[in-house]
Design a protein around this motif. Structure first.
Motif, PDB file in Angstrom:
ATOM      1  N   HIS A  76      24.639 -11.191  -7.431  1.00  0.00           N
ATOM      2  CA  HIS A  76      23.934  -9.939  -7.716  1.00  0.00           C
ATOM      3  C   HIS A  76      23.785  -9.112  -6.436  1.00  0.00           C
ATOM      4  O   HIS A  76      24.056  -7.909  -6.411  1.00  0.00           O
TER       5      HIS A  76
ATOM      6  N   GLU B 101      27.126  -7.642  -5.326  1.00  0.00           N
ATOM      7  CA  GLU B 101      27.538  -6.498  -6.163  1.00  0.00           C
ATOM      8  C   GLU B 101      26.744  -5.246  -5.768  1.00  0.00           C
ATOM      9  O   GLU B 101      27.299  -4.146  -5.681  1.00  0.00           O
ATOM     10  N   THR B 102      25.429  -5.435  -5.525  1.00  0.00           N
ATOM     11  CA  THR B 102      24.582  -4.288  -5.174  1.00  0.00           C
ATOM     12  C   THR B 102      24.998  -3.713  -3.819  1.00  0.00           C
ATOM     13  O   THR B 102      25.152  -2.505  -3.656  1.00  0.00           O
TER      14      THR B 102
ATOM     15  N   PHE C 126      27.817  -3.963  -2.353  1.00  0.00           N
ATOM     16  CA  PHE C 126      29.176  -3.428  -2.402  1.00  0.00           C
ATOM     17  C   PHE C 126      29.182  -1.999  -2.927  1.00  0.00           C
ATOM     18  O   PHE C 126      29.946  -1.158  -2.454  1.00  0.00           O
ATOM     19  N   SER C 127      28.313  -1.723  -3.887  1.00  0.00           N
ATOM     20  CA  SER C 127      28.328  -0.371  -4.462  1.00  0.00           C
ATOM     21  C   SER C 127      27.427   0.599  -3.682  1.00  0.00           C
ATOM     22  O   SER C 127      27.431   1.798  -3.947  1.00  0.00           O
ATOM     23  N   ALA C 128      26.676   0.079  -2.692  1.00  0.00           N
ATOM     24  CA  ALA C 128      25.813   0.969  -1.898  1.00  0.00           C
ATOM     25  C   ALA C 128      26.646   1.719  -0.861  1.00  0.00           C
ATOM     26  O   ALA C 128      27.769   1.329  -0.555  1.00  0.00           O
ATOM     27  N   SER C 129      26.061   2.784  -0.321  1.00  0.00           N
ATOM     28  CA  SER C 129      26.773   3.566   0.696  1.00  0.00           C
ATOM     29  C   SER C 129      26.999   2.709   1.951  1.00  0.00           C
ATOM     30  O   SER C 129      26.098   2.005   2.413  1.00  0.00           O
TER      31      SER C 129
ATOM     32  N   HIS D 159      35.777 -11.522  -9.592  1.00  0.00           N
ATOM     33  CA  HIS D 159      36.075 -10.345  -8.749  1.00  0.00           C
ATOM     34  C   HIS D 159      34.998 -10.101  -7.691  1.00  0.00           C
ATOM     35  O   HIS D 159      35.273  -9.525  -6.646  1.00  0.00           O
ATOM     36  N   TRP D 160      33.773 -10.563  -7.972  1.00  0.00           N
ATOM     37  CA  TRP D 160      32.709 -10.322  -7.005  1.00  0.00           C
ATOM     38  C   TRP D 160      32.947 -11.085  -5.702  1.00  0.00           C
ATOM     39  O   TRP D 160      32.462 -10.685  -4.644  1.00  0.00           O
TER      40      TRP D 160
ATOM     41  N   LYS E  57      34.743  -8.925  -3.429  1.00  0.00           N
ATOM     42  CA  LYS E  57      33.821  -7.908  -2.904  1.00  0.00           C
ATOM     43  C   LYS E  57      33.012  -8.465  -1.731  1.00  0.00           C
ATOM     44  O   LYS E  57      32.802  -7.798  -0.728  1.00  0.00           O
TER      45      LYS E  57
ATOM     46  N   ARG F 286      33.524  -5.039   6.186  1.00  0.00           N
ATOM     47  CA  ARG F 286      32.839  -3.743   6.320  1.00  0.00           C
ATOM     48  C   ARG F 286      31.754  -3.800   7.396  1.00  0.00           C
ATOM     49  O   ARG F 286      31.637  -2.908   8.220  1.00  0.00           O
TER      50      ARG F 286
END
Ligand code: COA
Length: 277
Positions: free
Chosen positions: A6, A9-10, A12-15, A53-54, A57, A64
């Motif tokens: 969780h 995923e969070t 990964f989608s954050a800026s 898939h996570w 990420k 990153r």
């Protein structure tokens, strides 16, 4: 595990501008589980392979937010993200790593009984199951899943999912024999006990002609190319018939051919030496 998924995923989608405070603790936990094989990029659920898939990420987050670090030793300069140092393998893991320049990156799992001949490289997310032989000049690409008692002969290249971007990892099931200089890429699945003759290349777009079952196998976006159990695959060629130019010059493109399914001759040709393990 769900908490790790969780958070990843969070994040990964954050800026991506600033490193989030909770990145390091969760990432360290994630890598610890990848190293021990508790988290995998893909798992067989008894019926089919489920790709997580996570996990990819999570690996990308390491790139990153990781910081460039100087790992140089005496006279050997190395610079990489601090999120992916080399893994320190100990004798208690029961993996045999012959001296001479092999690298196992943090986030790769090696089961007891694996043998690695130098030089070989196992990238992050790679999962190598017990008693598998990884011969010289082998690459196990990111997130690739390699089964038990697999033989990856000298020069075999197993593609990863990081770049160019791939959604599915390459999967090699138990007891597969991969001959020298084979290349397996783009999420191809090689089922149990299949044999790839030296020099075979498999990708999502290479057609595989099955002489025994008289079928043409090919992957697509939804369904990866699957080499059936016990298939014996050799490198081949086919005439390029769509183009008049190719026809005029008699051009052929590469293909792979299932010449037969394992027989007693194949058993003899692929027998492994127990004393090497
Ligand atoms: C595939 C392999 C295991 C042979 O298996 P086998 O069951 O004994 O196969 P056969 O010898 O019966 O060959 C079946 C057919 O495939 C062909 N063939 C086998 N290997 C081939 C190859 N690499 N390229 C092209 N054709 C090949 C044979 O010529 C034969 O063709 P035919 O039926 O028209 O005569 C063997 O050829 C091979 O590639 N071994 C891997 C060697 C290797 O990489 N070792 C690692 C050292 S580090």
């Amino acid at each position: 595990m769900e908490q790790i998924q969780h958070t990843i995923e969070t994040l990964f989608s954050a800026s991506p501008e600033q490193t989030p405070e909770n990145f390091r603790p969760i990432f360290n936990e994630f890598i610890k589980h990848l190293n021990t094989g508790r988290i995998r990029a893909a798992e067989f659920d008894g019926e089919k392979w489920q790709v997580h898939h996570w996990v990819k990420k999570g690996i990308l987050l390491g790139f990153r937010y990781g910081q460039m670090t100087d790992y140089s030793g005496d006279r050997f300069p190395f610079f990489d993200k601090d999120s992916y140092p080399l893994q320190t393998i100990t004798i208690h893991q029961k993996v045999r790593i012959v001296p001479g320049g092999s690298s196992i990156r943090s986030g790769a799992f090696l089961a007891p009984g694996v043998v690695i001949m130098p030089p070989a490289y196992i990238n992050v997310g790679g999962y190598v199951d017990s008693d598998t032989m990884i011969d010289s000049h082998v690459l196990v690409g990111s997130c690739a899943q390699i089964g038990k008692r697999v033989h990856l002969s000298a020069g075999v290249q197993i593609g990863g999912v990081l770049e160019p971007i791939g959604a599915r990892p390459v999967i090699i099931e138990d007891d597969v024999m991969v001959g020298g200089n084979c290349g397996i890429f783009e999420g191809v699945i090689v089922r149990r006990r299949a044999v790839l003759a030296a020099g075979t290349i498999l990708t999502a777009s290479i057609p595989v002609y099955d002489l025994t079952r008289q079928q043409i196998l090919k992957g697509n976006k939804e369904q990866p190319l699957e080499i059936p159990e016990n298939a014996v695959v050799i490198p081949g060629s086919r005439p390029l018939e769509k183009s008049a130019f190719a026809r005029r010059y008699g051009l052929h493109g590469y293909c792979a051919i299932i010449v037969k399914y394992r027989d007693s001759r194949t058993e003899t040709a692929t027998a492994l030496e127990d004393s090497l393990r």
